[in-house]
Design an enzyme around this catalytic site. Structure first.
Site: not given
Ligand code: ZN
Length: 382
Positions: A79, A140
């Protein structure tokens, strides 16, 4: 040998596929096909259900070709932060940028491109290796959620590398633990013009608390911040409620606790200064504090085998590497807290989370060379 142009082209393909947090499906499907071509067996976990996303963490396994070698983990995240839709990368010699209206997505597609290129080289040169596990996480950037929901008991590897930082000559072995704090201040509502003496101003209490608080960089391993304030309804009402959110981080658990308690105490002491008696009844301000552990620290000792292994690889390449301490967190924090021995290697990504983000290709190549050499050394250890 790492093919610079091939890796660059794959990187350019990856950043052209939008993958904001929770919307990683398109890039995940591209990577699934790519990894299957590289001889991997690919599965997805169900982390997407926990975060309301479009796809889970991607887990790929490439069977070992040399028996007796322990499995090795390579990890990066799929992401990106925003603005990250419709990214148009620009290549100018060694530097790749966006067109200035979006981020580039080198955080962390440079890490993904490096891992894929290393696997390609291993395949085409038939380099002996143990089992390689690849984990490409989701979410993340929204608080390490993908890694958090990853069931590491299903992983075979217990050691490896996360590729998600800037400098390929730095190996991050330490990152802070952090607490997330939310304070709710309750005062007493009153008409600001007619009877202000009947009110207790929640904004004033929060202001006093924050003004007396140690914030910013507190020492070389501890930081704290107040980041969000919400409250108040009108300028002619003494506000009775307010929420304040902040965080504290430290590489040292005791310092983190001390700072967290300090921040709570500032609010409690400020609230205690504000009381009044209304129709014979004592009224006082109130504060409630919620403390949530955001993530645990990353701590890999200098003697750890992953550090020794990377050092061996660095020496074989005739280079040097510095063990590095960062103030930011990554999936490595979560994996470390779950008992894996992982360090975070730089990929060449710079100025991440801004539209000025860029990638230095020569550094991406350096990083890939080091990952490849690390896998060779690892297989050599048997
Ligand atoms: Zn990163």
């Amino acid at each position: 040998m790492i093919h610079r142009d091939r890796m660059r082209d794959h990187f350019l393909t990856l950043v052209r596929i939008d993958s904001l947090s929770r919307k990683e499906r398109d890039v995940a499907m591209h990577l699934k096909d790519e990894l299957i071509r590289l001889g991997a067996e690919v599965t997805f976990d169900q982390a997407d259900r926990m975060v309301g996303g479009t796809v889970g963490n991607l887990i790929a396994r490439i069977p070992g070709t040399r028996p007796g070698v322990a499995p090795f983990l390579l990890c990066a995240h799929m992401d990106t932060v925003g603005p990250g839709e419709g990214i148009t990368p620009h290549v100018e010699q060694d530097i790749i940028t966006s067109d200035g209206s979006t981020i580039l997505g080198a955080d962390d597609k440079s890490g993904i491109a490096i891992i894929c290129e290393v696997l390609r080289v291993i395949q085409e040169e038939a380099i002996p290796h143990g089992e390689i596990e690849v984990v490409f996480t989701i979410c993340e950037e929204t608080g390490l959620q993908g890694a958090r929901h990853l069931d590491v008991s299903h992983l075979h590897a217990r050691t490896g590398l996360v590729l998600d930082s800037s400098n390929p000559d730095h190996l991050i072995t330490r990152a802070p633990c952090a607490n997330r704090l939310q304070f709710t201040v309750r005062g007493l509502e009153a008409h600001a013009g007619v009877c202000p003496e009947k009110g207790i101003n929640a904004i004033r209490i929060a202001s006093e608390a924050i003004a007396g608080m140690r914030l910013g960089r507190l020492d070389e391993e501890t930081t704290a911040n107040i980041g969000i304030i919400e409250g108040g309804n009108a300028i002619n009402i003494i506000p009775n409620a307010l929420t304040v959110q902040g965080e504290a981080r430290s590489h040292d658990e005791a310092k983190l606790n001390a700072q967290t308690e300090h921040m709570i105490r500032c609010f409690e002491e400020a609230a205690a200064r504000h009381a009044l008696t209304l129709d014979g009844v004592a009224q006082r301000a109130q504060v409630t504090c919620q403390v949530q552990r955001d993530y645990d620290r990353l701590f890999v000792s200098e003697e750890a085998s992953i550090v020794q292994l990377v050092r061996e690889a660095v020496r074989a390449l005739g280079r040097e590497i510095t063990l590095w301490r960062t103030g930011g967190a990554s999936d490595a924090n979560i994996l470390c807290a779950k008992g894996l021995e992982v360090a975070n290697l730089g990929t060449g990504q710079q100025e991440v989370h801004t539209v000025r983000e860029y990638l230095r290709l020569s550094e991406m190549v350096r990083s890939a060379e080091l990952v490849l050499e690390t896998l060779k050394r690892h297989a050599g250890r048997g």
